[in-house]
Design an enzyme around this catalytic site. Structure first.
Site, PDB file in Angstrom:
ATOM      1  N   GLY A  27     -78.901  48.249 -11.777  1.00 44.99           N
ATOM      2  CA  GLY A  27     -78.070  49.568 -11.866  1.00 44.99           C
ATOM      3  C   GLY A  27     -77.915  50.581 -10.892  1.00 44.99           C
ATOM      4  O   GLY A  27     -77.319  51.465 -10.701  1.00 44.99           O
ATOM      5  N   GLY A  79     -75.765  49.886  -8.605  1.00 45.20           N
ATOM      6  CA  GLY A  79     -74.091  50.051  -8.531  1.00 45.20           C
ATOM      7  C   GLY A  79     -73.705  50.814  -9.598  1.00 45.20           C
ATOM      8  O   GLY A  79     -72.498  51.251  -9.584  1.00 45.20           O
ATOM      9  N   THR A  82     -74.864  40.650  -4.231  1.00 44.51           N
ATOM     10  CA  THR A  82     -75.166  39.210  -4.454  1.00 44.51           C
ATOM     11  C   THR A  82     -74.110  38.640  -5.483  1.00 44.51           C
ATOM     12  O   THR A  82     -73.643  37.480  -5.237  1.00 44.51           O
ATOM     13  CB  THR A  82     -76.681  39.051  -5.078  1.00 44.51           C
ATOM     14  OG1 THR A  82     -77.528  40.116  -4.360  1.00 44.51           O
ATOM     15  CG2 THR A  82     -77.059  37.579  -4.982  1.00 44.51           C
ATOM     16  N   GLU A 132     -73.062  45.556 -17.651  1.00 40.47           N
ATOM     17  CA  GLU A 132     -74.219  44.309 -17.424  1.00 40.47           C
ATOM     18  C   GLU A 132     -74.987  44.121 -18.516  1.00 40.47           C
ATOM     19  O   GLU A 132     -74.897  42.824 -18.784  1.00 40.47           O
ATOM     20  CB  GLU A 132     -74.896  44.715 -15.949  1.00 40.47           C
ATOM     21  CG  GLU A 132     -74.067  44.912 -14.588  1.00 40.47           C
ATOM     22  CD  GLU A 132     -74.658  45.486 -13.499  1.00 40.47           C
ATOM     23  OE1 GLU A 132     -74.173  45.294 -12.482  1.00 40.47           O
ATOM     24  OE2 GLU A 132     -75.735  46.039 -13.867  1.00 40.47           O
TER      25      GLU A 132
HETATM   26  C1  5RP Z   1     -75.393  46.908 -10.127  1.00 45.42           C
HETATM   27  C2  5RP Z   1     -76.660  45.818 -10.152  1.00 45.42           C
HETATM   28  C3  5RP Z   1     -76.760  45.130  -9.118  1.00 45.42           C
HETATM   29  O1  5RP Z   1     -76.813  43.653  -9.724  1.00 45.42           O
HETATM   30  C4  5RP Z   1     -78.136  45.357  -8.336  1.00 45.42           C
HETATM   31  O2  5RP Z   1     -77.968  46.498  -7.948  1.00 45.42           O
HETATM   32  C5  5RP Z   1     -78.383  44.325  -6.888  1.00 45.42           C
HETATM   33  O3  5RP Z   1     -77.293  44.674  -6.077  1.00 45.42           O
HETATM   34  P1  5RP Z   1     -77.222  43.821  -4.775  1.00 45.42           P
HETATM   35  O4  5RP Z   1     -76.894  42.523  -5.177  1.00 45.42           O
HETATM   36  O5  5RP Z   1     -76.233  44.336  -4.135  1.00 45.42           O
HETATM   37  O6  5RP Z   1     -78.684  43.727  -4.080  1.00 45.42           O
HETATM   38  O7  5RP Z   1     -77.394  46.227 -10.950  1.00 45.42           O
HETATM   39  O8  5RP Z   1     -75.225  47.919 -11.180  1.00 45.42           O
END
Ligand code: 5RP
Length: 232
Positions: free
Chosen positions: A113, A115, A47, A121
């Site tokens: 998290g 990712g 996102t 963050e």
């Molecule tokens: C990464 C995060 C991301 O913001 C969370 O996993 C959302 O990911 P996506 O936008 O791909 O759904 O916390 O550490």
């Protein structure tokens, strides 16, 4: 001198992006907030990636001067690909921050998290006076922990000590996050492991209790932070 490299030029988002149309909508809402001269804290995940694409279009169209403080190597490289200058927390402080989330409860508490970037963050969010969380409806839950475990970044030598302490906090299951694309565990950008912890119940003080364990760098629980949630 400019690198004659194809790596950044050819960089693409690796996975399929789920709920792309909704993510595009919130990405455009975020881009609309960008003003000339802003220093932006930039979250990680798909996102945030879509938001940075929309922001890059706006920068080009309106010839804006923007700097970005990225929360991961990955999002920093996309900023470079898109021509958005990078800065760091030792040079500048963010005017505002945006990021995705894995779960958002009715009180705007979050799990983040997936990712593995939750330490930076949370750092960016803590430094920023205004924080936008951008999500599609699939991220909304009545109770934190319904869909995602709580990721916990752990100094490798402390992992068994942390396991013991998390069990005392009634973690139901604990898994060292395995890597994809390498053998063994995920190693974070800070050189640590990620423990994915499931809790039957997530009380308001669990984030602080986890953080108080020696060896825990940070968790992906964001309880009672100053955030505005934009949902598409
Ligand atoms: C990464 C995060 C991301 O913001 C969370 O996993 C959302 O990911 P996506 O936008 O791909 O759904 O916390 O550490």
């Amino acid at each position: 001198m400019i690198w004659q490299s194809d790596i950044i030029k050819n960089l693409e988002w690796g996975d399929t992006i789920s709920n792309k149309a909704a993510k595009q909508k919130v990405a455009e809402q975020i881009a609309a907030k960008v003003k000339d001269g802003d220093v932006l804290g930039v979250g990680s995940g798909s996102t945030s990636f879509m938001a940075i694409l929309a922001i890059a279009d706006k920068i080009k169209g309106e010839k804006l001067n923007i700097k970005a403080i990225p929360t991961s190597i990955e999002i920093g490289m996309f900023c470079s690909k898109l021509g958005i200058p990078l800065t760091s927390l030792t040079e500048a402080s963010p005017d505002w921050y945006f990021d995705g989330a894995d779960e958002v409860d009715p009180n705007k508490n979050l799990i983040k998290g997936r990712g593995g970037a939750m330490f930076k963050e949370k750092l960016l969010m803590s430094c920023s006076p205004v924080n936008y969380i951008i999500v599609d409806e699939s991220k909304l839950v009545n109770k934190l922990g319904s869909k995602f475990p709580v990721p916990i970044e752990v100094f490798p030598a402390a992992v068994l000590h942390v396991e013991e302490q998390l069990k005392a906090l009634e973690a139901d299951s604990l898994v060292i996050r395995p890597a994809k694309g390498k053998d063994g565990p995920v190693i974070t950008e800070n050189g640590n492991l990620v423990l994915d912890a499931k809790f039957g119940n997530i009380p308001f003080d669990l984030e602080q209790k986890i953080k108080a364990i020696t060896g825990v760098i940070e968790s992906g629980l964001f309880i009672n932070y100053n955030v505005e949630v934009l949902v598409a």
